[in-house]
Design a protein around this motif. Structure first.
Motif, PDB file in Angstrom:
ATOM      1  N   ASP A 237       0.848  -1.192   0.000  1.00  0.00           N
ATOM      2  CA  ASP A 237       0.000   0.000   0.000  1.00  0.00           C
ATOM      3  C   ASP A 237       0.882   1.239   0.000  1.00  0.00           C
ATOM      4  O   ASP A 237       2.087   1.152   0.164  1.00  0.00           O
ATOM      5  CB  ASP A 237      -0.894   0.005   1.249  1.00  0.00           C
ATOM      6  N   VAL A 292     -12.333   0.418 -14.059  1.00  0.00           N
ATOM      7  CA  VAL A 292     -11.386   0.813 -13.023  1.00  0.00           C
ATOM      8  C   VAL A 292     -10.536   1.955 -13.566  1.00  0.00           C
ATOM      9  O   VAL A 292      -9.980   1.852 -14.669  1.00  0.00           O
ATOM     10  CB  VAL A 292     -10.472  -0.358 -12.615  1.00  0.00           C
ATOM     11  N   LEU A 300      -2.311  -0.518 -12.716  1.00  0.00           N
ATOM     12  CA  LEU A 300      -3.295  -1.158 -11.856  1.00  0.00           C
ATOM     13  C   LEU A 300      -2.703  -2.453 -11.289  1.00  0.00           C
ATOM     14  O   LEU A 300      -1.971  -3.164 -11.961  1.00  0.00           O
ATOM     15  CB  LEU A 300      -4.560  -1.495 -12.653  1.00  0.00           C
ATOM     16  N   GLU A 302      -3.887  -5.918  -9.922  1.00  0.00           N
ATOM     17  CA  GLU A 302      -5.081  -6.775  -9.859  1.00  0.00           C
ATOM     18  C   GLU A 302      -5.277  -7.408  -8.487  1.00  0.00           C
ATOM     19  O   GLU A 302      -6.396  -7.611  -8.047  1.00  0.00           O
ATOM     20  CB  GLU A 302      -4.999  -7.877 -10.921  1.00  0.00           C
ATOM     21  N   LYS A 304      -4.529  -6.099  -5.617  1.00  0.00           N
ATOM     22  CA  LYS A 304      -5.113  -5.083  -4.727  1.00  0.00           C
ATOM     23  C   LYS A 304      -6.565  -4.805  -5.105  1.00  0.00           C
ATOM     24  O   LYS A 304      -7.415  -4.593  -4.243  1.00  0.00           O
ATOM     25  CB  LYS A 304      -4.274  -3.794  -4.782  1.00  0.00           C
ATOM     26  N   LEU A 305      -6.834  -4.810  -6.398  1.00  0.00           N
ATOM     27  CA  LEU A 305      -8.208  -4.589  -6.853  1.00  0.00           C
ATOM     28  C   LEU A 305      -9.115  -5.693  -6.308  1.00  0.00           C
ATOM     29  O   LEU A 305     -10.186  -5.412  -5.755  1.00  0.00           O
ATOM     30  CB  LEU A 305      -8.253  -4.572  -8.387  1.00  0.00           C
ATOM     31  N   ALA A 308      -9.687  -5.169  -2.683  1.00  0.00           N
ATOM     32  CA  ALA A 308     -10.528  -4.003  -2.403  1.00  0.00           C
ATOM     33  C   ALA A 308     -12.001  -4.320  -2.679  1.00  0.00           C
ATOM     34  O   ALA A 308     -12.892  -3.800  -2.020  1.00  0.00           O
ATOM     35  CB  ALA A 308     -10.074  -2.816  -3.251  1.00  0.00           C
ATOM     36  N   TYR A 343     -14.907   2.074 -10.460  1.00  0.00           N
ATOM     37  CA  TYR A 343     -14.033   2.185  -9.289  1.00  0.00           C
ATOM     38  C   TYR A 343     -12.811   2.990  -9.681  1.00  0.00           C
ATOM     39  O   TYR A 343     -12.341   2.912 -10.816  1.00  0.00           O
ATOM     40  CB  TYR A 343     -13.622   0.802  -8.785  1.00  0.00           C
ATOM     41  N   ASP A 345      -8.862   4.725  -8.436  1.00  0.00           N
ATOM     42  CA  ASP A 345      -7.778   4.731  -7.469  1.00  0.00           C
ATOM     43  C   ASP A 345      -7.941   5.912  -6.524  1.00  0.00           C
ATOM     44  O   ASP A 345      -8.406   6.993  -6.916  1.00  0.00           O
ATOM     45  CB  ASP A 345      -6.426   4.820  -8.170  1.00  0.00           C
ATOM     46  N   HIS A 380     -10.470   3.277  -4.085  1.00  0.00           N
ATOM     47  CA  HIS A 380      -9.593   2.373  -3.331  1.00  0.00           C
ATOM     48  C   HIS A 380      -8.164   2.553  -3.841  1.00  0.00           C
ATOM     49  O   HIS A 380      -7.974   2.924  -5.000  1.00  0.00           O
ATOM     50  CB  HIS A 380      -9.983   0.907  -3.549  1.00  0.00           C
ATOM     51  N   ASP A 381      -7.200   2.214  -2.973  1.00  0.00           N
ATOM     52  CA  ASP A 381      -5.810   2.186  -3.425  1.00  0.00           C
ATOM     53  C   ASP A 381      -5.617   0.913  -4.245  1.00  0.00           C
ATOM     54  O   ASP A 381      -5.569  -0.179  -3.696  1.00  0.00           O
ATOM     55  CB  ASP A 381      -4.879   2.200  -2.195  1.00  0.00           C
ATOM     56  N   VAL A 382      -5.533   1.069  -5.560  1.00  0.00           N
ATOM     57  CA  VAL A 382      -5.465  -0.131  -6.409  1.00  0.00           C
ATOM     58  C   VAL A 382      -4.295  -0.131  -7.391  1.00  0.00           C
ATOM     59  O   VAL A 382      -4.245  -0.953  -8.303  1.00  0.00           O
ATOM     60  CB  VAL A 382      -6.776  -0.332  -7.219  1.00  0.00           C
TER      61      VAL A 382
END
Length: 570
Positions: A237, A292, A300, A302, A304-305, A308, A343, A345, A380-382
């Motif tokens: 993160d 996204v 990106l 994936e 983390k996505l 999330a 969604y 970031d 979200h942090d992605v």
RNA sequence: CGGGGUGUAGCGCAGCCUGGUAGCGCGCCAGCCUUGGGCGCUGGAAGUCGUGGGUUCAAAUCCCACCGCCCCGACCA
């Protein structure tokens, strides 16, 4: 052991398919022989080193209270169906069948088998906690085996599994394994970085990876320059940098971008930095399309996505899905007017003016403000972290590095124990479910990581703890009688003291023998020659040292024993 | 799986374009010589030129198919 009686064949040139230093050296030093892609025979010298690693692992596992078992590599398909992982891992597994057409797989790992075992063997809280481990071959149909033992189709792994009565108890088991891992890698003389990691196909809640830092490593990671935070790029993160808002009264306006599909192309075409663009990616999450958004200059992530979004499976949409969702050919997706969930970031949350795709062929939109012009379902942090991102813990800069994953510890929870009904009766007579952890070490990979981290231009530099032999005894000229007589005597003396000696008694030129000694990389070299004997001495040199010392013949054995003992202790 | 490359003696490679029965270095074997950093000389053994098919009087070489191996990618529209 006498070299003239061994199967040790060194190579002057590395096979052309060896890429990285450790792979080349292991081939050149005669540790391995290749059978096919990702398939290697351990030659006597390589096997000796491998056994040393295994021994360290065994000793530390036993010390941590784990017990060794041996499970079948051949496993019925049913247990994979039972855990629900057959569909997840089937492409990675070697699938075979017996003459009755029963489906079997070559085990890529052993959670299913061990949990089934625990369910059969353990029935009471009195039998818990237990940690079991095994060291054996595992099989994975790797997309691309490479780098010798680093990514092989068949490899040796130590896997340990803990079973506990509760989450709190499981934490203790986890910590015991974590500590054992620190000791194991320390004894292998490896410089290891522990990072937070994604749990991937294993499932579970929490995990750490043990990474050997190396430029040739296949995994990326970030570490904080200031605090202890470190994480695999799959999971890392970041804290967002301070951002200034940006507003405009202008509404989104189309701009023609003929054939400009990638961020790089659009940025160049419009003469704007990629960071002013928003990349719109169409994904399929649990069967439904979503969009996204990430900053144009970011990637990106994936993993983390998926996290999330609550652990759903996500994958890139195919071209048709993209065209249906955006009404445009691939390359021009944007958030404005999309009817699917969007969604974004977290970095895009502060209002700014961006360029996005226009959902029409050869069109992008200027002056897009998210929230105003396009609805965003959630932020979200992605994105994947990179060098210079800020530490999520302390806000300082993070560095990006590469590493070789040699160990991975997971808190699994109850995923497998539920699937296999691995329960027990507690003190009150109530049936409970066991809480599991699992802990892997790539044994063969660890061996290669040692070489990768410990070599020089001349060859391998074995740590004493793993070196296939402890002492290299060289007679430069075997025609010289007195040298041979003295060397034979020293050999006998050393072996009587329990020292493993490789005695180079080959009738070769001195240069060949010294080159080979450096290549094979035993930690200590003793030379008995006409020259040294003229002073009644034996020459002793550490592989890591430039200088030699001359020791009286009668003291040579004791000196070598002292060096070996000191080296093995550290 | 997509793209690229490659396959000739144990290892590293040349020969292929321009078809004419295969070569170099290292290694291996024998002998001589030499003996502190991959020595020198002489003589040797070793290759179905990845596999199958085709073209041709003739194929390592040209054509087709298949296989192995390596690299890059396989998420960044």
């Amino acid at each position: 052991m006498r070299w003239s009686e061994t199967l040790i064949a060194t190579l002057r040139d590395a096979p052309q398919d060896a890429e990285i230093a450790s792979h080349k050296l292991m081939m050149r030093a005669g540790l391995l022989s290749k059978l096919g892609g990702g398939l290697y025979t351990f030659l006597p010298l390589g096997l000796k080193a491998l056994r040393k690693v295994e021994r360290i692992v065994r000793e530390e596992m036993d010390r941590a209270g784990a017990q060794e078992v041996l499970m079948p590599a051949l496993q019925p398909r049913e247990i994979w169906e039972q855990s629900g992982r057959y569909s997840v891992l089937k492409d990675a597994m070697f699938k075979i069948h017996d003459r009755q057409e029963r489906d079997l797989v070559l085990g890529p790992t052993h959670e299913e088998v061990i949990t089934d075992l625990a369910a059969r063997q353990i029935s009471s809280y009195r039998q818990l906690p237990r940690t079991l481990y095994q060291i054996q071959a595992k099989f994975r149909d790797e997309i691309r085996p490479r780098f010798g033992l680093m990514r092989a189709k068949e490899f040796i792994m130590k896997d340990a599994y803990s079973f506990d009565t509760s989450w709190e108890a499981a934490d203790k088991s986890y910590q015991a394994m974590y500590d054992a891992y620190v000791r194991i890698f320390k004894r292998c003389d490896l410089n290891v970085k522990v990072v937070e990691a994604d749990t991937g196909a294993m499932g579970g809640n929490f995990s750490h990876e043990f990474m050997v830092l190396a430029d040739s490593g296949e995994d990326g990671l970030v570490e904080c320059e200031s605090c202890a935070y470190a994480a695999n790029l799959e999971r890392a993160d970041r804290r967002l940098p301070p951002q200034t808002e940006e507003r405009t009264d202008q509404l989104p306006s189309p701009v023609a971008t003929p054939n400009q599909k990638t961020i790089a192309e659009v940025a160049a075409f419009l003469k704007r930095p990629a960071s002013q663009l928003v990349k719109t990616l169409i994904y399929v999450a649990d069967g439904k399309p979503i969009a996204v958004l990430v900053p144009g200059d970011r990637d990106l992530n994936e993993h983390k996505l998926a996290r999330a979004l609550g652990g759903v499976t996500v994958q890139m949409a195919d071209d048709r899905t993209i065209e249906q969702a955006t009404g445009a050919p691939v390359g021009f997706a944007g958030p404005v007017g999309l009817k699917i969930p969007v969604y974004a970031d977290a970095e895009l949350k502060v209002p700014r003016v961006y360029v996005t795709g226009g959902n029409a062929a050869d069109t992008h939109l200027l002056n897009v403000v998210l929230g105003r012009d396009a609805a965003v379902t959630a932020y979200h942090d992605v994105v994947t972290c990179r060098e210079g991102d800020l530490c999520p813990k302390c806000g300082e800069r993070m560095r990006e590095k590469r590493g070789i994953e040699v160990g991975h510890v997971f808190k699994l929870g109850t995923k497998y124990s539920k699937a296999f009904d691995a329960g027990y009766l507690d003190a009150a007579g109530n049936r409970q479910i066991m809480v599991m952890g699992c802990y892997g070490i790539g044994v063969t990979r660890t061996l290669q990581a040692v070489v990768e981290q410990s070599h020089d231009a001349n060859g391998i530099i074995w740590p004493a703890s793993i070196s296939p032999f402890q002492v290299s005894l060289v007679v430069p000229n075997v025609q010289h009688r007195e040298s041979m007589v003295a060397a034979e005597a020293l050999l006998k003396e050393l072996e009587a003291r329990g020292i493993e000696v490789l005695f180079d008694d080959r009738d070769e030129r001195p240069g060949v023998k010294f080159k080979d000694a450096d290549l094979i990389g035993l930690p200590v070299r003793a030379v008995v020659s006409e020259r040294s004997l003229a002073d009644g001495k034996v020459e002793i040199k550490l592989r890591t040292a430039a200088d030699k010392m001359m020791v009286p013949v009668q003291d040579a054995c004791q000196t070598l024993v002292d060096i070996v003992q000191k080296g093995t202790q550290s």
